[in-house]
Design an enzyme around this catalytic site. Structure first.
Site, PDB file in Angstrom:
ATOM      1  N   SER A  47       0.827  -1.204   0.000  1.00  0.00           N
ATOM      2  CA  SER A  47       0.000   0.000   0.000  1.00  0.00           C
ATOM      3  C   SER A  47       0.863   1.257   0.000  1.00  0.00           C
ATOM      4  O   SER A  47       0.553   2.244  -0.685  1.00  0.00           O
ATOM      5  CB  SER A  47      -0.935  -0.006   1.209  1.00  0.00           C
ATOM      6  OG  SER A  47      -1.698   1.180   1.271  1.00  0.00           O
ATOM      7  N   HIS A 110      -7.556  -4.804  12.743  1.00  0.00           N
ATOM      8  CA  HIS A 110      -9.004  -4.928  12.496  1.00  0.00           C
ATOM      9  C   HIS A 110      -9.791  -5.278  13.760  1.00  0.00           C
ATOM     10  O   HIS A 110     -11.004  -5.465  13.690  1.00  0.00           O
ATOM     11  CB  HIS A 110      -9.330  -5.958  11.411  1.00  0.00           C
ATOM     12  CG  HIS A 110      -8.573  -5.775  10.141  1.00  0.00           C
ATOM     13  ND1 HIS A 110      -8.106  -4.543   9.725  1.00  0.00           N
ATOM     14  CD2 HIS A 110      -8.166  -6.673   9.206  1.00  0.00           C
ATOM     15  CE1 HIS A 110      -7.464  -4.694   8.576  1.00  0.00           C
ATOM     16  NE2 HIS A 110      -7.474  -5.967   8.255  1.00  0.00           N
TER      17      HIS A 110
END
Length: 214
Positions: A47, A110
């Site tokens: 990313s 998460h």
């Protein structure tokens, strides 16, 4: 195909492949020319490479990850990697000297608790009209709550839906002053489900964009 998606696929980030987030992000990112970016969750750096290329190496990127997850071998002068745990406020405080940021992306553990603690700690570092992204909030779905929300508390999707209407009803992870700041400085909240409604979390994708006003 949007440029951010093309670059994401080239570097192999799941933001562009299975989750299909990059088409959503590009209209928000393209307004910046020399942004300062914080990304929680670095791993192999796909990313970061995508973002660096998208902004033609003119951005400043801070990557934040725990040592046991960090595999990225940084070779960019405009990228700095800081090791830490997003569930520990003292570790997150180490990022304060790096801000403010135009874009903050949470692609970390998460875990619901970690997402909300990070948001409370880092939202003050976001520039006005900057974007704070909490990715993979489909993990808040009740079918995977035993793993990502084992304590059974309010999940990230519910928290963001409450914030969207300007009233956080319940939040066990944050301090009252943090909640007050978040409510006073949130401009907008958007939730996105690029692969449709979450029927099976294993097949789902959901992300969110929170904009700030000073």
């Amino acid at each position: 195909m949007k440029r951010l998606t093309r670059l994401g696929k080239f570097y192999g980030t799941d933001k562009a492949t299975c989750h299909k987030y990059t088409d959503i992000y590009e209209p928000y990112f393209e307004k910046y020319t020399v942004p300062k970016i914080l990304e929680i969750g670095v791993h192999k750096g796909a990313s970061i490479k995508m973002l660096n290329d998208f902004f033609y190496n003119k951005c400043k990127i801070i990557g934040f990850d725990s040592g046991d997850q960090l595999e990225f071998k940084n070779c960019f002068a405009n990228v700095k990697i800081i090791e830490g745990d997003q569930s520990i406020r003292d570790d997150l405080k180490n990022l304060h000297q790096e801000g403010p940021f135009d874009i903050i992306i949470d692609d970390g553990s998460h875990l619901v608790e970690h997402q909300l603690i990070s948001f409370a700690a880092l939202f003050p570092l976001l520039s006005e009209n900057g974007v704070y992204i909490i990715e993979d909030i489909h993990t808040s779905h009740e079918k995977v709550a035993y793993h990502f929300n084992p304590k059974g508390f309010i999940n990230t999707i519910v928290f963001l839906e409450q914030l969207k209407v300007g009233k956080i009803v319940e939040e066990p992870f944050l301090f009252p002053d943090e909640i007050k700041y978040i409510q006073e400085h949130t401009k907008s909240v958007q939730l996105f489900y690029p692969r449709g409604p979450i029927i099976d979390p294993a097949e789902g994708s959901a992300t969110s964009i929170i904009k700030k006003v000073l």
